[in-house]
Design a protein around this motif. Structure first.
Motif, PDB file in Angstrom:
ATOM      1  N   UNK A   1       0.881  -1.351   0.283  1.00 17.45           N
ATOM      2  CA  UNK A   1      -0.016  -0.154  -0.045  1.00 17.45           C
ATOM      3  C   UNK A   1       0.947   1.382   0.018  1.00 17.45           C
ATOM      4  N   UNK A   2       2.274   0.929  -0.069  1.00 18.35           N
ATOM      5  CA  UNK A   2       3.010   2.271   0.188  1.00 18.35           C
ATOM      6  C   UNK A   2       3.739   2.540  -1.213  1.00 18.35           C
ATOM      7  N   UNK A   3       3.917   3.958  -1.540  1.00 14.46           N
ATOM      8  CA  UNK A   3       4.700   4.127  -2.469  1.00 14.46           C
ATOM      9  C   UNK A   3       5.917   4.899  -1.837  1.00 14.46           C
ATOM     10  N   UNK A   4       7.200   4.709  -2.368  1.00 17.16           N
ATOM     11  CA  UNK A   4       8.414   5.363  -1.732  1.00 17.16           C
ATOM     12  C   UNK A   4       9.179   6.096  -3.192  1.00 17.16           C
ATOM     13  N   UNK A   5       9.889   7.140  -2.499  1.00 13.12           N
ATOM     14  CA  UNK A   5      10.927   7.863  -3.383  1.00 13.12           C
ATOM     15  C   UNK A   5      12.256   8.065  -2.623  1.00 13.12           C
ATOM     16  N   UNK A   6      13.209   7.526  -3.282  1.00 15.32           N
ATOM     17  CA  UNK A   6      14.486   7.454  -2.695  1.00 15.32           C
ATOM     18  C   UNK A   6      15.223   8.803  -2.528  1.00 15.32           C
ATOM     19  N   UNK A   7      15.590   8.889  -1.090  1.00 15.87           N
ATOM     20  CA  UNK A   7      15.908  10.368  -0.729  1.00 15.87           C
ATOM     21  C   UNK A   7      17.768  10.198  -0.943  1.00 15.87           C
ATOM     22  N   UNK A   8      18.202   9.298  -0.112  1.00 12.62           N
ATOM     23  CA  UNK A   8      19.661   9.132   0.109  1.00 12.62           C
ATOM     24  C   UNK A   8      19.889   7.792   0.637  1.00 12.62           C
ATOM     25  N   UNK A   9      21.389   7.308   0.659  1.00 11.84           N
ATOM     26  CA  UNK A   9      21.736   6.323   1.221  1.00 11.84           C
ATOM     27  C   UNK A   9      23.015   6.531   2.016  1.00 11.84           C
ATOM     28  N   UNK A  10      23.479   6.040   3.078  1.00  9.83           N
ATOM     29  CA  UNK A  10      24.518   6.193   3.552  1.00  9.83           C
ATOM     30  C   UNK A  10      25.171   4.908   4.178  1.00  9.83           C
ATOM     31  N   UNK A  11      26.607   5.091   4.008  1.00  9.51           N
ATOM     32  CA  UNK A  11      27.497   4.071   4.212  1.00  9.51           C
ATOM     33  C   UNK A  11      27.839   3.976   5.817  1.00  9.51           C
ATOM     34  N   UNK A  12      27.752   2.767   6.133  1.00  4.35           N
ATOM     35  CA  UNK A  12      28.158   2.332   7.576  1.00  4.35           C
ATOM     36  C   UNK A  12      29.612   2.021   7.583  1.00  4.35           C
ATOM     37  N   UNK A  13      30.634   2.784   8.304  1.00  6.44           N
ATOM     38  CA  UNK A  13      31.914   2.790   8.422  1.00  6.44           C
ATOM     39  C   UNK A  13      32.548   2.404   9.904  1.00  6.44           C
TER      40      UNK A  13
ATOM     41  N   UNK B   1      37.733  -0.661   5.866  1.00  5.97           N
ATOM     42  CA  UNK B   1      37.858  -2.001   5.915  1.00  5.97           C
ATOM     43  C   UNK B   1      37.679  -2.881   4.852  1.00  5.97           C
ATOM     44  N   UNK B   2      38.851  -3.748   4.763  1.00  7.34           N
ATOM     45  CA  UNK B   2      38.838  -4.598   3.560  1.00  7.34           C
ATOM     46  C   UNK B   2      37.995  -5.859   3.287  1.00  7.34           C
ATOM     47  N   UNK B   3      37.511  -6.098   2.202  1.00  6.95           N
ATOM     48  CA  UNK B   3      36.740  -7.588   1.934  1.00  6.95           C
ATOM     49  C   UNK B   3      35.640  -7.468   2.771  1.00  6.95           C
ATOM     50  N   UNK B   4      34.829  -6.430   2.945  1.00  7.87           N
ATOM     51  CA  UNK B   4      33.286  -6.534   3.296  1.00  7.87           C
ATOM     52  C   UNK B   4      32.509  -5.664   2.084  1.00  7.87           C
ATOM     53  N   UNK B   5      31.321  -6.012   2.125  1.00 10.45           N
ATOM     54  CA  UNK B   5      30.467  -5.378   1.163  1.00 10.45           C
ATOM     55  C   UNK B   5      30.283  -4.030   1.545  1.00 10.45           C
TER      56      UNK B   5
ATOM     57  N   UNK C   1      26.387  -7.166  12.069  1.00 13.14           N
ATOM     58  CA  UNK C   1      26.680  -8.581  12.669  1.00 13.14           C
ATOM     59  C   UNK C   1      26.599  -9.310  11.280  1.00 13.14           C
ATOM     60  N   UNK C   2      25.909  -9.270  10.415  1.00 12.31           N
ATOM     61  CA  UNK C   2      25.585 -10.190   9.343  1.00 12.31           C
ATOM     62  C   UNK C   2      26.878 -10.286   8.489  1.00 12.31           C
ATOM     63  N   UNK C   3      27.708  -9.204   8.442  1.00 13.35           N
ATOM     64  CA  UNK C   3      28.960  -9.195   7.603  1.00 13.35           C
ATOM     65  C   UNK C   3      29.929 -10.192   8.295  1.00 13.35           C
ATOM     66  N   UNK C   4      29.913 -10.226   9.748  1.00 22.20           N
ATOM     67  CA  UNK C   4      30.800 -11.151  10.292  1.00 22.20           C
ATOM     68  C   UNK C   4      30.316 -12.650  10.142  1.00 22.20           C
ATOM     69  N   UNK C   5      29.099 -12.684  10.425  1.00 19.68           N
ATOM     70  CA  UNK C   5      28.359 -14.159  10.398  1.00 19.68           C
ATOM     71  C   UNK C   5      28.452 -14.607   8.811  1.00 19.68           C
ATOM     72  N   UNK C   6      28.463 -13.883   7.797  1.00 19.60           N
ATOM     73  CA  UNK C   6      28.562 -14.255   6.352  1.00 19.60           C
ATOM     74  C   UNK C   6      30.004 -14.843   5.997  1.00 19.60           C
TER      75      UNK C   6
END
Length: 302
Positions: free
Chosen positions: A153-165, A258-262, A204-209
């Motif tokens: 039921x929801x329509x979205x408009x992308x505003x921004x994304x931000x990287x975790x560092x 950090x190397x080797x992480x998405x 946490x998913x980064x480490x788990x993967x």
């Protein structure tokens, strides 16, 4: 027939509730009921039926609703046109936003918006993404600013994304290096978000993967608390890039690659009900915020 009667009818029809319509219009439930009853008397027809605890449109109500919406639309458009002509755009807009956006991102935008439209009063509700979604779905607010939302039921408009560092304190032994490995990070005392949050799953998913067990020493539900803990050298953390601008500028915290992480992105979106049409101050604000983020997309951190 008064515009207040039509307005009450439309909001009861949209929310399916006299009390919710009253909350939106800042009226008591009896006042909303009285306005709808007066409209029914004038039209000579019942507009709503009660089925158990539910309020549904009668056949007459269904027929009248599109005309009532058009009346409100035309009145709002007319008011805005006159206000623009007189350079006096004014009124009130109620929105909902995730707390993190309201705290770190929106102050710059609202400052510019209020300079451009000083007579528009913004009312901002804050909460987690599911609270923002619920308020939009329940017609409590016309628009919300949320994390990525997937709802039919929801329509979205992308505003921004931000990287975790990766964020460290200046005396940390990583401070002399440009990059570190994910394995090295996992061995350090880590402060993560509470495990019930999206941010926990993301980090946490980064480490788990990678089948790595991180050395988590603390879980916190506040970015400000995490930053303070890092400054006090309790541990290091993965935080949104936009939340540490001030600390980076003052050299109170440092960012290390950090190397080797998405890439860990956190999307923010403008959300509203599908099929909703916006005029007046609502459209003015939507256009302003979308244009603002389009302009800021390449230099948000400058």
């Amino acid at each position: 027939m008064k515009i207040e009667q039509i307005e009450a009818f439309v909001y009861v029809a949209l929310t399916g509730s006299f009390s919710k319509a009253g909350e939106i219009l800042f009226l008591s439930q009896p006042s909303v009921s009285a306005r709808v009853k007066s409209l029914e008397n004038e039209l000579g027809s019942t507009l709503f039926n009660r089925v158990g605890k539910n309020i549904i449109l009668s056949k007459s109500g269904e027929n009248f609703l599109p005309y009532a919406k058009e009346i409100l639309h035309n009145v709002q458009s007319g008011k805005l046109a006159i206000q623009k002509e007189n350079n006096k755009t004014e009124g009130k807009l109620v929105i909902s936003s995730v707390l993190i956006a309201a705290y770190y991102i929106l102050p710059q935008l609202f400052e510019k918006f209020q300079k451009a439209y000083p007579k528009v009063r913004l009312v901002i509700h804050t909460g987690h993404s599911h609270h923002v979604l619920e308020q939009v779905l329940n017609y409590e607010v016309p628009i919300g600013i949320s994390r990525a939302v997937n709802h039919p039921l929801i329509e979205t408009t992308h505003l921004m994304d931000d990287e975790m560092v990766l964020v460290i304190y200046p005396d940390h032994h990583f401070s002399s290096r440009k990059t570190v490995s994910i394995e090295e990070v996992a061995r350090e005392p880590l402060i993560l978000f509470n495990r019930s949050t999206y941010d926990w799953s993301l980090t946490y998913g980064v480490f788990k993967n990678l089948n790595i067990e991180p050395n988590v020493v603390m879980e916190v539900d506040s970015i400000e608390v995490i930053k303070r803990m890092v400054k006090k050298q309790v541990g290091i953390a993965l935080l949104p890039r936009f939340s540490i601008n001030e600390e980076l500028a003052k050299n109170q915290l440092l960012k290390v690659n950090v190397l080797n992480i998405p890439q860990l992105n956190r999307n923010f979106e403008l959300i509203h009900l599908k099929g909703a049409t916006f005029e007046g101050i609502e459209k003015l604000f939507i256009d302003f915020i979308v244009n603002y983020f389009n302009r800021k997309s390449t230099n948000f951190y400058l």
